[in-house]
Design an enzyme around this catalytic site. Sequence first.
Site, PDB file in Angstrom:
ATOM      1  CD  GLU A  87      -5.265  -6.052  -1.010  1.00 39.36           C
ATOM      2  OE1 GLU A  87      -4.727  -4.927  -0.957  1.00 39.36           O
ATOM      3  OE2 GLU A  87      -5.978  -6.491  -0.096  1.00 39.36           O
TER       4      GLU A  87
ATOM      5  CB  CYS B   3      -8.767  -4.829  -3.470  1.00 38.95           C
ATOM      6  SG  CYS B   3      -7.644  -3.430  -3.212  1.00 38.95           S
TER       7      CYS B   3
ATOM      8  CG  ASN C 171      -0.444  -0.230   2.519  1.00 37.37           C
ATOM      9  OD1 ASN C 171       0.595  -0.861   2.679  1.00 37.37           O
ATOM     10  ND2 ASN C 171      -1.120   0.286   3.526  1.00 37.37           N
TER      11      ASN C 171
HETATM   12  N1  THU Z   1      -5.142  -1.515   2.736  1.00 34.35           N
HETATM   13  C1  THU Z   1      -4.587  -2.336   1.805  1.00 34.35           C
HETATM   14  O1  THU Z   1      -3.531  -2.062   1.242  1.00 34.35           O
HETATM   15  N2  THU Z   1      -5.231  -3.496   1.497  1.00 34.35           N
HETATM   16  C2  THU Z   1      -6.339  -3.950   2.151  1.00 34.35           C
HETATM   17  O2  THU Z   1      -6.821  -5.010   1.824  1.00 34.35           O
HETATM   18  C3  THU Z   1      -6.926  -3.152   3.230  1.00 34.35           C
HETATM   19  C4  THU Z   1      -6.405  -1.771   3.387  1.00 34.35           C
HETATM   20  C5  THU Z   1      -4.412  -0.291   3.113  1.00 34.35           C
HETATM   21  C6  THU Z   1      -4.997   1.002   2.694  1.00 34.35           C
HETATM   22  C7  THU Z   1      -4.408   1.953   3.720  1.00 34.35           C
HETATM   23  O3  THU Z   1      -3.119   2.364   3.295  1.00 34.35           O
HETATM   24  C8  THU Z   1      -4.254   1.122   4.960  1.00 34.35           C
HETATM   25  O4  THU Z   1      -4.306  -0.227   4.528  1.00 34.35           O
HETATM   26  C9  THU Z   1      -5.299   1.371   6.022  1.00 34.35           C
HETATM   27  O5  THU Z   1      -6.568   1.263   5.500  1.00 34.35           O
END
Ligand code: THU
Length: 139
Positions: free
Chosen positions: A55, A94, A42
């Site tokens: 993702e 996602c 992320n």
């Molecule tokens: N996030 C992801 O990268 N994937 C997920 O499946 C859930 C949430 C990230 C987005 C944000 O940077 C952080 O987690 C908190 O929501």
Amino acid sequence: MNGKELVSLALEARRRAYTPYSGFQVGAALLASDGIVYTGCNIENAAFTPTVCAERTAFFKAVSEGRRAFAAIAVVGGPGGKEPEEFCAPCGVCRQVMMEFCDPDTFKIYLGKSDRSVREYTLKELLPLGFAGEGVNRA
Ligand code: THU
């Protein structure tokens, strides 16, 4: 490439998460049908909405490199600075991106806390009655 191996790659990718705002670090490893793995983390932003999940980073890397057929993805996440203590399930956005490129009956989603603690789902289990429009890519 099995679920454990894919989770290990997702844990490695998680170390590269850029999360100055939430501190919640996520890693993903996406297995294309030809065996190539695309990782993602992320990436957050001061304006918040440009933030992208691990993702989707992995999917957009893969699609932009010419891949459109996928077998599985591993996802790991949790507060930074320690190993994940809970399973981190993909957000709804996602899941919808997965729906665009993956067969919901066969595409596997591995959620891991470590490579010794892995749960396996199909996309259909995590996105029942998912929407796929006419132009959907199911290579
Ligand atoms: N996030 C992801 O990268 N994937 C997920 O499946 C859930 C949430 C990230 C987005 C944000 O940077 C952080 O987690 C908190 O929501």
